[in-house]
Each structure stands twice: as C-alpha cells, then as structure tokens.
Design an enzyme around this catalytic site. Structure first.
Site, PDB file in Angstrom:
ATOM      1  N   HIS A 134       0.834  -1.199   0.000  1.00 36.35           N
ATOM      2  CA  HIS A 134       0.000   0.000   0.000  1.00 36.35           C
ATOM      3  C   HIS A 134       0.867   1.246   0.000  1.00 36.35           C
ATOM      4  CE1 HIS A 134      -3.602   2.377   0.723  1.00 36.35           C
ATOM      5  NE2 HIS A 134      -2.822   3.141   1.463  1.00 36.35           N
TER       6      HIS A 134
ATOM      7  N   ARG B  23     -14.849  12.954   6.551  1.00 40.64           N
ATOM      8  CA  ARG B  23     -13.580  13.634   6.843  1.00 40.64           C
ATOM      9  C   ARG B  23     -13.203  14.582   5.707  1.00 40.64           C
ATOM     10  NH1 ARG B  23      -9.735   8.984   7.400  1.00 40.64           N
ATOM     11  NH2 ARG B  23      -8.160  10.600   7.563  1.00 40.64           N
TER      12      ARG B  23
ATOM     13  N   LYS C 217      -8.719  -1.206   6.071  1.00 39.66           N
ATOM     14  CA  LYS C 217      -8.926  -1.801   4.737  1.00 39.66           C
ATOM     15  C   LYS C 217      -7.900  -2.898   4.465  1.00 39.66           C
ATOM     16  CE  LYS C 217      -9.026   2.351   3.088  1.00 39.66           C
ATOM     17  NZ  LYS C 217      -9.293   3.721   2.763  1.00 39.66           N
TER      18      LYS C 217
ATOM     19  N   SER D 142      -7.824   4.293   9.056  1.00 40.60           N
ATOM     20  CA  SER D 142      -8.536   4.176   7.774  1.00 40.60           C
ATOM     21  C   SER D 142      -7.792   3.205   6.838  1.00 40.60           C
ATOM     22  CB  SER D 142      -8.643   5.575   7.149  1.00 40.60           C
ATOM     23  OG  SER D 142      -8.991   5.495   5.802  1.00 40.60           O
TER      24      SER D 142
ATOM     25  N   ASP E  35     -15.367   2.809   7.064  1.00 36.77           N
ATOM     26  CA  ASP E  35     -14.309   3.706   6.575  1.00 36.77           C
ATOM     27  C   ASP E  35     -14.835   4.558   5.435  1.00 36.77           C
ATOM     28  OD1 ASP E  35     -11.516   4.693   6.276  1.00 36.77           O
ATOM     29  OD2 ASP E  35     -11.792   3.807   4.297  1.00 36.77           O
TER      30      ASP E  35
HETATM   31  N1  URA Z   1      -5.987   6.968   2.394  1.00 34.11           N
HETATM   32  C1  URA Z   1      -6.967   6.334   3.083  1.00 34.11           C
HETATM   33  O1  URA Z   1      -7.422   5.270   2.679  1.00 34.11           O
HETATM   34  N2  URA Z   1      -7.407   6.899   4.217  1.00 34.11           N
HETATM   35  C2  URA Z   1      -6.941   8.061   4.698  1.00 34.11           C
HETATM   36  O2  URA Z   1      -7.391   8.511   5.732  1.00 34.11           O
HETATM   37  C3  URA Z   1      -5.928   8.729   3.973  1.00 34.11           C
HETATM   38  C4  URA Z   1      -5.464   8.137   2.823  1.00 34.11           C
END
Ligand code: URA
Length: 425
Positions: free
Chosen positions: A80, A166, A185, A181, A159
């Site tokens: 990621h 957000r 995932k 967040s 999320d």
């Molecule tokens: N990417 C995400 O998935 N969440 C965040 O809060 C910031 C970047």
C-alpha cells in the site's frame, strides 16, 4: 452509551474504551448517529489525537464493519502506498514478487484530487476489467500470482462513510485517523504480508519526513498487532516519482521499467519495496531479495507476469511489447525553458494538479477521467537546461487550450538562473 459523552471524553483527552469506540463506529455505520455528531468526534480526534490503544480499537471496529476476505491461494502479500504523484510502483512490484513465487492480491481505489488512482490507471488499458468476482480474482492469482480488483462496497463500509465525512469536514490530516482508515482496509483484505510505502513531501498527505515516520511506525505496529508480517518504508514524494504522470502514461512507464529500459528513482524504489515483500515472505535476507527482484526484471519474468495478468483481466497484453498501443492523446503541448536554468525542485502537488486540469484526474467523485491526459517530464531536480530546451510535454484529448496548464506546470519548477551557453556548431 451516547455520542455526547464520547465526544466530551475525546474533547478532554480522556481515553475511550474499546466498547465505546466499537459502539460509536457501529452506530454511525448503521445510521443511528448523525453526521454532525460524528463530525464533532472526528474534529476532537483531529485536534487532540488518539492513544495507540484507541487507534487500534478504531482500526478493528472499522475492519469488522464489513466482510473480511479469505483467499484460498496460499501465502499472499499486499502493498500500500499512502498516495503520491506519478506513483506507479504497484504495476512493477506486484509482477516482480509474483514472478518470485509470492502472490500479490491488491484491492485498489480510484483517484480523487491531485493523486492518481490505481484502478483509473489500469482501465486505460483497452478492455481491462477490475470488477471481478472473488472466484475470478482467486483464479487469476493462482495462474499468475498477481491480480488487482476495485474496492468492494462490502469491505469496511465504516471507513467509506467516515472518509467521505472527513473530506467534507477538514479532518483528513490526522495521523491516527489516516492509520486506522488505511489499516482497517488492509486488515479486511487480509494478506499475510504487508508492505506500506508512506510518502512525505509536497505531493503527499504527510508533508514532513518526521510525520511520515510517525504514521509509518503506527501503521507497522497495528499490522504486527494483527499478526501480519508487516514493514513500513518512508519514501520521498517531494518531486514526482518517475517521468510520466497520468493514467495511460504511467502504465507505459511501468511497462518500460519492466522491459529494463528505465532505471533511476522509480526503479530503485520499486526494487526496494519488492525486496521488502520477498523478505517478509521468507525468500531470504534483504540483500538476497533485492537480487531476486533485479533478476526478475532483467530476465523479463516480471513483465511476463504482467502480460498474463492483463490478458486474464480482459486487457490487451500486446501493450507489454508495444506501449504505443495504449490510448494516445489527440493534443499535446511542449513547455520549454525561457532561460538557462538549474532545476532545484519540482513540486509534486502542483504537477498533480496540472495533470488533473488536463483531464487525468477528478475534482469530484463522478468526474470523467481522460485516460490519455497527463505530463511527461523531461527534467529532474539537479538538471541544468538551456533556453528553449523541453521541460515537459503536456497531453490531453479533452482539453485543447493548454495555456492555464502550462503556466501551472512552469510554476511547479523551482530553479536558479545559470549561464550555460551551448557551443556553436
Ligand atoms: N488513504 C486512506 O485510505 N485513508 C486516509 O485517511 C488517507 C489516505
């Protein structure tokens, strides 16, 4: 329990219990807590932070708000990146790791704002499908070791709802909220090995190396706490990664790296992250894994994985041998140096915004993306150029007036004047 008590506790920096955080997340996801109360809590977190224990509880509560993937393909790895401009390392690292026997199963999203989305980039390949069933995903993983699907609505619904909120309430830039967040995932995708590339600089969420290090350490702790083999790297996003920015242009550059034609920072970062995946998967120490990754590119094995994955996901595999088969822009414009100069810095965020203006990205979630749009850089920090030399080429099919984009692109370059008269020939 009630939302006002929870908001007040975070407002006074009193630690919440695991049950309170779980109740808050579940009640918000189910629509029992309204947006205005969740916004107030998120702002309290943005201002006061969360403890490590609270961040862990938040991550698990968000992960458990939806499905958790259980792929039946053996040891899996995921990578990621926290997002940046010109970041196409997934298309390089995934095939490298797969060619060395580690399955890379990636779930990705679309782009919003100045950073590009992995799914938008892949969809620039004619016919490429990213909406696959879990069975199709597993089948491709078994055949090639590398596959990418688009984000499922059933994974981490909490999320999705909280991230939208957000974005609308100025609460994105919070280290615990970003960590929870991203990690919720990643834990829902549930790969065994996890490499996190935390970017810092003008094109990244984290503007300073120090903040990126804090985020990296927190995410690594969460990953290890969830019994994943996890490593976080901190990498520079102050200038774009590689020379191409834009959907099809980035796929072309990733293919050229796998063809062995491009070295430099993009190649080096990709090899470093691929070596991390191989090391976590038990393929040797970091030095040995780096060698494996380099050999995978040099032998063409990684390119072969990408070719087969593209074919199995419905795309045209011939792009791996001829990148001119990728969609090409109808219009282009060359930005040239107006004086002799030494390039000091290229602002990633401004370059990302220029690419967005050309049509490569979205300002709003349902904006159409031009697969051909973007920028090819002809310079890097440290280069010296003479008056009239090419700095960048801008590409677009949707936009034929390049004047605003050219001004913005030029403003992204920090330089100092030099005298570099070319010898007369
Ligand atoms: N990417 C995400 O998935 N969440 C965040 O809060 C910031 C970047």
């Amino acid at each position: 329990m009630n939302a006002i008590d929870i908001i007040n506790k975070t407002k006074k920096s009193i630690q919440l219990t695991d049950d309170e955080i779980r109740w808050l997340v579940d009640s918000y996801t189910d629509g029992e807590i309204p947006d205005y109360q969740m916004s107030a809590w998120l702002m309290a977190v943005r201002l006061n932070g969360l403890t490590e224990q609270e961040t862990l509880s938040l991550t698990y509560a968000m992960r458990d708000s939806g499905d958790i993937m259980r792929l039946n393909v053996g040891l899996t790895a995921d990578k990621h990146s926290t997002g940046g401009v010109g970041d196409k390392t997934s298309f390089i690292i995934g095939p490298i790791a797969a060619s060395c026997g580690v399955c890379v199963a990636k779930m990705s999203g679309r782009g919003l704002g100045h950073t590009g989305g992995t799914i938008d980039k892949l969809e620039s390949i004619n016919g490429f499908r990213t909406q696959l069933s879990v069975e199709e995903f597993e089948d491709i993983l078994r055949k090639t070791g590398f596959a990418i699907i688009s984000q499922s609505e059933d994974l981490c619904p909490a999320d999705k709802k909280m991230y939208d909120l957000r974005n609308a309430t100025g609460t994105v830039d919070s280290i615990p909220l970003i960590a929870a967040s991203i990690m919720s995932k990643k834990l829902a995708v549930n790969a065994d090995c996890l490499v996190l590339d935390v970017k810092y600089g003008s094109g990244a969420f984290m503007k300073t190396k120090k903040d990126a290090e804090k985020l990296a350490a927190l995410m690594e702790k969460i990953g290890k706490g969830a019994e994943k083999r996890c490593k976080a790297e901190v990498t520079d996003m102050d200038s774009p990664l590689g020379m191409n920015i834009g959907n099809a242009l980035e796929i072309a550059e990733a293919i050229e790296v796998l063809q062995g034609k491009c070295k430099g920072r993009l190649y080096d970062t990709s090899i470093e992250l691929a070596a991390d995946i191989l090391e976590l998967a038990g393929k040797g120490d970091n030095q040995q894994c780096r060698k494996l990754a380099e050999e995978s590119v040099a032998s063409g094995k990684a390119l072969d994985v990408l070719r087969r994955t593209i074919m199995l996901q419905g795309g045209d595999p011939a792009v791996c041998d001829d990148v001119s088969l990728l969609p090409q822009a109808r219009c282009s414009y060359e930005v040239r140096a107006m004086q002799d100069m030494k390039i000091l810095r290229i602002d990633s965020e401004e370059i990302g915004m220029t690419s967005l203006l050309l049509g490569a990205g979205r300002l709003k979630k349902d904006d159409h993306v031009d697969a051909t749009a973007g920028i090819v850089m002809h310079i890097q920090p440290g280069d010296t150029v003479s008056t009239g030399d090419k700095l960048m080429t801008l590409y677009s099919t949707l936009c034929s007036d390049f004047s605003d984009a050219a001004v913005r692109a030029l403003n992204a370059i920090d330089f100092e004047s030099v005298n570099c008269h070319k010898p007369l020939t």
